[in-house]
Design a protein around this motif. Structure first.
Motif, PDB file in Angstrom:
ATOM      1  N   LEU A  39     -15.784  22.889 -23.307  1.00  0.00           N
ATOM      2  CA  LEU A  39     -15.073  22.857 -22.030  1.00  0.00           C
ATOM      3  C   LEU A  39     -13.637  23.335 -22.199  1.00  0.00           C
ATOM      4  O   LEU A  39     -13.114  24.132 -21.409  1.00  0.00           O
ATOM      5  CB  LEU A  39     -15.122  21.427 -21.469  1.00  0.00           C
ATOM      6  CG  LEU A  39     -14.553  21.129 -20.079  1.00  0.00           C
ATOM      7  CD1 LEU A  39     -15.178  19.851 -19.529  1.00  0.00           C
ATOM      8  CD2 LEU A  39     -13.039  20.960 -20.099  1.00  0.00           C
ATOM      9  N   LEU A  40     -12.984  22.872 -23.256  1.00  0.00           N
ATOM     10  CA  LEU A  40     -11.583  23.217 -23.479  1.00  0.00           C
ATOM     11  C   LEU A  40     -11.390  24.648 -23.971  1.00  0.00           C
ATOM     12  O   LEU A  40     -10.253  25.127 -24.053  1.00  0.00           O
ATOM     13  CB  LEU A  40     -10.947  22.212 -24.446  1.00  0.00           C
ATOM     14  CG  LEU A  40     -10.731  20.831 -23.837  1.00  0.00           C
ATOM     15  CD1 LEU A  40     -10.330  19.822 -24.903  1.00  0.00           C
ATOM     16  CD2 LEU A  40      -9.672  20.882 -22.730  1.00  0.00           C
ATOM     17  N   ASP A  41     -12.474  25.343 -24.295  1.00  0.00           N
ATOM     18  CA  ASP A  41     -12.361  26.771 -24.582  1.00  0.00           C
ATOM     19  C   ASP A  41     -11.807  27.533 -23.377  1.00  0.00           C
ATOM     20  O   ASP A  41     -11.272  28.635 -23.533  1.00  0.00           O
ATOM     21  CB  ASP A  41     -13.719  27.360 -24.952  1.00  0.00           C
ATOM     22  CG  ASP A  41     -14.116  27.069 -26.389  1.00  0.00           C
ATOM     23  OD1 ASP A  41     -13.230  26.711 -27.188  1.00  0.00           O
ATOM     24  OD2 ASP A  41     -15.308  27.193 -26.711  1.00  0.00           O
ATOM     25  N   TYR A  42     -11.969  26.950 -22.192  1.00  0.00           N
ATOM     26  CA  TYR A  42     -11.519  27.611 -20.966  1.00  0.00           C
ATOM     27  C   TYR A  42     -10.109  27.195 -20.566  1.00  0.00           C
ATOM     28  O   TYR A  42      -9.602  27.655 -19.538  1.00  0.00           O
ATOM     29  CB  TYR A  42     -12.490  27.307 -19.825  1.00  0.00           C
ATOM     30  CG  TYR A  42     -13.889  27.796 -20.110  1.00  0.00           C
ATOM     31  CD1 TYR A  42     -14.241  29.117 -19.869  1.00  0.00           C
ATOM     32  CD2 TYR A  42     -14.846  26.947 -20.667  1.00  0.00           C
ATOM     33  CE1 TYR A  42     -15.510  29.580 -20.153  1.00  0.00           C
ATOM     34  CE2 TYR A  42     -16.117  27.404 -20.962  1.00  0.00           C
ATOM     35  CZ  TYR A  42     -16.447  28.719 -20.702  1.00  0.00           C
ATOM     36  OH  TYR A  42     -17.699  29.184 -21.000  1.00  0.00           O
ATOM     37  N   TYR A  43      -9.479  26.357 -21.342  1.00  0.00           N
ATOM     38  CA  TYR A  43      -8.147  25.864 -20.990  1.00  0.00           C
ATOM     39  C   TYR A  43      -7.086  26.883 -21.401  1.00  0.00           C
ATOM     40  O   TYR A  43      -7.103  27.386 -22.529  1.00  0.00           O
ATOM     41  CB  TYR A  43      -7.878  24.518 -21.670  1.00  0.00           C
ATOM     42  CG  TYR A  43      -6.553  23.907 -21.262  1.00  0.00           C
ATOM     43  CD1 TYR A  43      -6.242  23.708 -19.931  1.00  0.00           C
ATOM     44  CD2 TYR A  43      -5.605  23.547 -22.224  1.00  0.00           C
ATOM     45  CE1 TYR A  43      -5.031  23.152 -19.548  1.00  0.00           C
ATOM     46  CE2 TYR A  43      -4.390  22.991 -21.848  1.00  0.00           C
ATOM     47  CZ  TYR A  43      -4.110  22.790 -20.509  1.00  0.00           C
ATOM     48  OH  TYR A  43      -2.909  22.258 -20.132  1.00  0.00           O
ATOM     49  N   GLU A  44      -6.141  27.156 -20.496  1.00  0.00           N
ATOM     50  CA  GLU A  44      -5.110  28.147 -20.773  1.00  0.00           C
ATOM     51  C   GLU A  44      -3.722  27.536 -20.926  1.00  0.00           C
ATOM     52  O   GLU A  44      -2.744  28.248 -21.147  1.00  0.00           O
ATOM     53  CB  GLU A  44      -5.053  29.183 -19.643  1.00  0.00           C
ATOM     54  CG  GLU A  44      -4.504  28.634 -18.320  1.00  0.00           C
ATOM     55  CD  GLU A  44      -4.225  29.732 -17.294  1.00  0.00           C
ATOM     56  OE1 GLU A  44      -4.844  30.811 -17.391  1.00  0.00           O
ATOM     57  OE2 GLU A  44      -3.394  29.496 -16.402  1.00  0.00           O
ATOM     58  N   GLY A  45      -3.617  26.226 -20.813  1.00  0.00           N
ATOM     59  CA  GLY A  45      -2.316  25.585 -20.722  1.00  0.00           C
ATOM     60  C   GLY A  45      -1.372  25.848 -21.868  1.00  0.00           C
ATOM     61  O   GLY A  45      -0.158  25.883 -21.667  1.00  0.00           O
ATOM     62  N   TYR A  46      -1.900  26.011 -23.078  1.00  0.00           N
ATOM     63  CA  TYR A  46      -1.039  26.234 -24.229  1.00  0.00           C
ATOM     64  C   TYR A  46      -1.095  27.670 -24.730  1.00  0.00           C
ATOM     65  O   TYR A  46      -0.586  27.987 -25.796  1.00  0.00           O
ATOM     66  CB  TYR A  46      -1.402  25.263 -25.349  1.00  0.00           C
ATOM     67  CG  TYR A  46      -1.127  23.817 -24.974  1.00  0.00           C
ATOM     68  CD1 TYR A  46      -0.010  23.482 -24.217  1.00  0.00           C
ATOM     69  CD2 TYR A  46      -1.978  22.798 -25.372  1.00  0.00           C
ATOM     70  CE1 TYR A  46       0.250  22.161 -23.860  1.00  0.00           C
ATOM     71  CE2 TYR A  46      -1.724  21.471 -25.018  1.00  0.00           C
ATOM     72  CZ  TYR A  46      -0.604  21.162 -24.266  1.00  0.00           C
ATOM     73  OH  TYR A  46      -0.348  19.858 -23.915  1.00  0.00           O
TER      74      TYR A  46
END
Length: 462
Positions: A39-46
């Motif tokens: 799921l966090l592969d799609y996170y762009e925050g950092y």
């Protein structure tokens, strides 16, 4: 590995699925850890140029709120604090200047339903005793939820259809002429949960007001004295409800869009369950039971969860591919609030979790999850919604292993602000008079465009 950087069609779905034993917490923990990582592969925050709290395109801001709600429960059910700093950063960064989840970076794209999903996430943070913000921030999970509630109730529109929330807020946005179940369902559920947490009946009064309006407007429909479990069984004399998508204000909300979606059912059934747990009023028990019967439309052979309005036709959009996540979460909460629902819900979750696990066999990592859990192996679909849905249906198998949602009286530590949400950066709006003893604050939203949740879909005929 970012899935935006791979070509999924070149990947084989023949990789072995993750192994799940629904009676073994160790396998559930191992599997959900892998799925949460995906799921966090799609996170762009950092990432360079990314925004804290946001996921990669094409995933909208509302779905980020849904994802953080999923991960709050992940930390709780699995007693895993690894992601706590990440989640906290996201929730606090996106609050906006008035601490009501109307951030400037979403000022042209945010709708009532979008704000509602972030409100539900921070309500869960309060109920789970999720790590509280530092006092220096001046924020708290409960106060943030109350601010969302206050700004939403201030938009209650009696000028058309005798009430209800519009999908959009300002008239120049597409969808302003539509009042939908997801926007009103978010307000309904937040009100129900705030009532239980705080003991303040102002919130439950508002929840009842939303229910009555939805029923009067034909968005909640009593389908009569028969229901089917899609396994061939007809049970006479037991009512069941459907929740329709929404209605257009033209014609005074008589033009109803008769699609049904899992997340609308989830919002409403968890809300009724919270209200029954709080009030012990039999009508909320009966409504919970009727919604549970209606929910059988979303289970193939009364077993495996699917999105009835689009999945069979293969035209679920990015938003709709996440709906089963919220449905799983809200069904599990229902089973805690109304224990009589537990046998049915638990069996649905077990069967669906087993099916989801065997679908999580795609991608270069070998455990990317698919959309169609009833397919054999990975179906080639992938994305934030697919990961979130598989995560939720598996982690909610643990819903009874830990204490249920806390209240202020049973150990909840988050402090509130009943008048939160007042605007300081836009034109001020007077608080809305709720009743003789309570008021809710209000804020002006700058602009909204929302997400197309109606879209093209194929309606399942019962």
């Amino acid at each position: 590995m970012k899935f935006s950087c791979i070509i999924p069609l070149l990947l084989s779905s023949a990789v072995s699925a993750i192994w799940l034993d629904t009676n073994n917490k160790t396998t559930i923990a191992e599997d959900t850890a892998l799925i949460a990582k995906g799921l966090l592969d799609y996170y762009e925050g950092y990432d360079y140029g990314g925004t804290i709290g946001m996921f990669t395109s094409p995933y909208y801001w509302w779905e980020a709120g849904g994802a953080w709600g999923s991960l709050i429960d992940y930390t709780f059910y699995l007693q895993n604090n690894t992601l706590v700093p990440l989640i906290k950063d996201a929730l606090l960064y996106q609050t906006g200047d008035d601490d009501n989840y109307i951030p400037l970076n979403q000022s042209t794209t945010e709708g009532n339903d979008d704000q509602g999903f972030w409100g539900i996430a921070v309500m869960a943070a309060a109920e789970r005793n999720f790590s509280n913000p530092d006092e220096s921030t001046g924020k708290s999970w409960l106060a943030l939820t109350q601010a969302v509630f206050n700004t939403m109730t201030a938009r209650w529109d009696t000028a058309t259809c005798n009430g209800g929330l519009r999908w959009q807020i300002f008239q120049w946005n597409s969808g302003y002429d539509y009042k939908n179940s997801v926007s009103n369902g978010c307000l309904f559920q937040i009100g129900a949960r705030l009532a239980r947490y705080t003991g303040n009946t102002t919130y439950s009064d508002w929840a009842e007001k939303v229910w009555d309006w939805m029923e009067d407007s034909g968005l909640i429909v009593d389908m009569g004295g028969y229901w089917t479990d899609h396994g061939g069984l007809l049970t006479p004399g037991e009512p069941y409800y459907y929740i329709y998508d929404g209605a257009y204000v033209d014609g005074n909300c008589t033009n109803v869009t008769k699609y049904v979606w899992t997340y609308n059912f989830g919002l409403m059934i968890a809300g009724t369950a919270y209200l029954y747990n709080f009030t012990e009023d039999e009508k909320w028990y009966n409504r919970t039971a009727a919604l549970l019967r209606g929910s059988s439309v979303f289970f193939i052979n009364n077993s495996i969860m699917y999105e009835a309005a689009c999945q069979g036709a293969g035209n679920c959009n990015n938003d709709q591919r996440s709906f089963k996540a919220y449905f799983s979460r809200f069904l599990a909460l229902t089973s805690i609030m109304v224990p009589a629902t537990r046998p049915t819900i638990y069996q649905w979750l077990v069967d669906s979790a087993n099916a989801a696990a065997q679908s999580c066999s795609g991608g270069t990592d070998g455990h990317t999850c698919g959309l169609n859990w009833n397919a054999t192996g990975w179906d080639g679909y992938y994305g934030l919604g697919e990961q979130m849905s598989a995560l939720e249906v598996m982690q909610n198998l643990l819903v009874e292993d830990l204490p249920g949602p806390y209240t202020a009286e049973t150990g909840g530590s988050s402090q509130g602000d009943p008048a939160g949400g007042y605007a300081t950066t836009a034109t001020d709006q007077s608080p809305l008079d709720l009743d003789a003893g309570d008021k809710a604050g209000a804020a002006i939203i700058t602009a909204v465009i929302g997400i197309s949740l109606v879209g093209s879909a194929v309606w399942l005929l019962i």
